[in-house]
Enzyme design. Structure first.
Site, PDB file in Angstrom:
ATOM      1  N   THR A 163       0.834  -1.205   0.000  1.00  0.00           N
ATOM      2  CA  THR A 163       0.000   0.000   0.000  1.00  0.00           C
ATOM      3  C   THR A 163       0.870   1.258   0.000  1.00  0.00           C
ATOM      4  O   THR A 163       1.964   1.274   0.563  1.00  0.00           O
ATOM      5  CB  THR A 163      -0.954   0.034   1.207  1.00  0.00           C
ATOM      6  OG1 THR A 163      -1.790  -1.134   1.196  1.00  0.00           O
ATOM      7  CG2 THR A 163      -1.853   1.257   1.187  1.00  0.00           C
ATOM      8  N   GLY A 193     -10.003  -4.259   1.010  1.00  0.00           N
ATOM      9  CA  GLY A 193      -9.441  -3.914   2.310  1.00  0.00           C
ATOM     10  C   GLY A 193      -9.819  -2.515   2.738  1.00  0.00           C
ATOM     11  O   GLY A 193     -10.828  -1.958   2.308  1.00  0.00           O
ATOM     12  N   ASP A 194      -8.984  -1.923   3.580  1.00  0.00           N
ATOM     13  CA  ASP A 194      -9.322  -0.633   4.166  1.00  0.00           C
ATOM     14  C   ASP A 194      -8.983   0.555   3.282  1.00  0.00           C
ATOM     15  O   ASP A 194      -9.534   1.639   3.465  1.00  0.00           O
ATOM     16  CB  ASP A 194      -8.610  -0.463   5.503  1.00  0.00           C
ATOM     17  CG  ASP A 194      -7.089  -0.410   5.353  1.00  0.00           C
ATOM     18  OD1 ASP A 194      -6.533  -1.331   4.723  1.00  0.00           O
ATOM     19  OD2 ASP A 194      -6.460   0.546   5.856  1.00  0.00           O
TER      20      ASP A 194
END
Length: 302
Positions: A163, A193-194
Site C-alpha cells: 500500500t 481492504g481498508d
C-alpha cells in the site's frame, strides 16, 4: 508519503533495490511539493504524489500491484479533502492505470463516494481516462510471490511495499489524504481492504488531521482506524502523535491486526506510528529537506 508497513531489516535488500525505494519516495514527495509551492491545494499534492508511486513497480499500487488468487490485479484507492470532507474511492478496478485519479473523478464528477469493479472502469472511460490492460501491472517479483503462496510456501521474511499513501498540508493550512493499493497476494477475487474505505484507511479533516493507513485491512476496517484517530483529536484534544499511536499501536493490534499510518495535523506535526517492525515512509520539510526511511531501525514507533 508511505510505501507500506512491514519489516525490512538492514541487509535484506540490495543497494540497487534500496535506491529504487528511496528514489521513488523522493520523486513522489517532489511531485507533491511542486504543486504546493505553485499555490495549489494539498488535495492536488497528494494525488500527484500517489500517482508517482502507482507508476513505480517497487510499490504495491498501480504498476507494482500484487496478484489475486486468479492471477489478476484488483486496485483500490481513496482520496479526501480536509476542507469540506469531500471524498472519493474506487475498489476492484482492473483497467485504470492510476486509481487515485479515478477516485478523485468519482468525488468530483459522479455525485457518489465509492464506485467498484467494472462500473468504476467504465466510469473512467466515460471521463476520458485511457483503458489500461492488465499486463501493465505485471512484475516478476509479484508473480513469484503469488506462485510461492500457491505452493504453500511461508511468507517471506522481508515484507515490504504494501500500500502507498500521502498526506499534506498546504500554505492555507488545508489538509488532504490519499491511499492506493493492489491488495494482498493471493487474496480472494473481490476482496476489499481498508484503503478505499473512508474512515478506515483514509481520512482528512482540517479540524484535526490527514491520515493514510497501511496494514491488515480487515482490522483497520473493524476498528474504523483513520476516523478514530481524528475523533480522539476532536473530542479529547489529544495531539496527533498521541492519538495516532493509541489507535495504531494499541487498538488495532488488540483486534489481531498489524500495520502503520502517516498522520499530519494542520500545524505540520507528523506522526508515523506502526505495530509492525517498520514502516516505509518519507517526508519533506518546509525548508526543502527530504528524509526517506526504509529500514526497521529508521522509523520511530509513534
Amino acid at each position: 508519503m508511505h510505501g507500506g508497513a512491514g519489516t525490512l531489516p538492514r541487509g535484506s535488500i540490495s543497494a540497487e533495490e534500496e535506491r529504487g525505494f528511496r528514489d521513488g519516495l523522493e520523486r513522489a514527495l517532489r511531485a507533491g511539493v511542486a504543486l504546493i509551492d505553485a499555490g495549489r491545494a494539498s488535495l492536488d499534492a497528494v494525488e500527484a504524489a500517489v500517482r508517482v508511486l502507482e507508476d513505480d513497480p517497487h510499490f504495491n499500487a498501480g504498476r507494482g500491484a500484487v496478484f489475486d488468487a486468479d492471477g489478476g490485479h484488483e486496485l483500490d484507492a481513496s482520496i479526501m479533502d480536509g476542507r469540506d470532507l469531500r471524498c472519493g474511492a474506487v475498489a476492484g478496478v482492473r483497467n485504470t492505470r492510476n486509481p487515485i485519479s479515478l477516485a478523485r473523478l468519482v468525488m468530483e464528477r459522479s455525485g457518489h463516494v465509492m464506485m467498484a469493479g467494472s462500473g468504476a472502469d467504465i466510469f473512467a472511460l466515460r471521463n476520458g481516462v485511457p483503458y489500461t490492460t492488465q499486463d501493465h501491472f505485471f512484475t516478476r517479483r509479484r508473480w513469484d510471490a503469488l506462485i510461492a503462496a500457491k505452493d504453500g510456501q511461508p511468507a517471506a521474511a522481508v515484507a515490504i511495499g504494501e500500500t502507498v499513501g500521502a498526506v499534506a498540508v498546504d500554505r492555507n493550512g488545508d489538509v488532504a489524504a490519499a491511499t492506493s493499493t493492489g491488495g494482498m497476494t493471493n487474496m480472494l477475487v473481490g476482496r476489499v481492504g481498508d484503503s478505499p474505505v473512508i474512515g478506515a484507511g483514509t481520512y482528512a479533516d482540517n479540524r484535526t488531521l490527514a491520515i493514510s493507513c497501511t496494514g491488515t485491512g480487515e482490522g483497520f476496517i473493524r476498528g474504523v482506524a483513520a476516523y478514530d484517530v481524528s475523533a480522539l483529536m476532536e473530542y479529547t484534544g489529544a495531539a496527533v502523535q498521541d492519538a495516532a499511536a493509541r489507535v495504531i499501536t494499541e487498538k488495532i493490534p488488540a483486534l489481531g491486526a498489524t500495520g502503520g499510518a502517516i498522520a499530519l495535523d494542520p500545524h505540520s506535526i507528523l506522526a508515523t506510528p506502526h505495530s509492525t517492525p517498520g514502516l516505509i515512509n518519507g517526508y519533506l520539510t518546509r525548508d526543502g529537506t527530504i528524509v526517506t526511511r526504509l529500514y526497521d531501525d529508521e522509523t520511530p514507533t509513534r
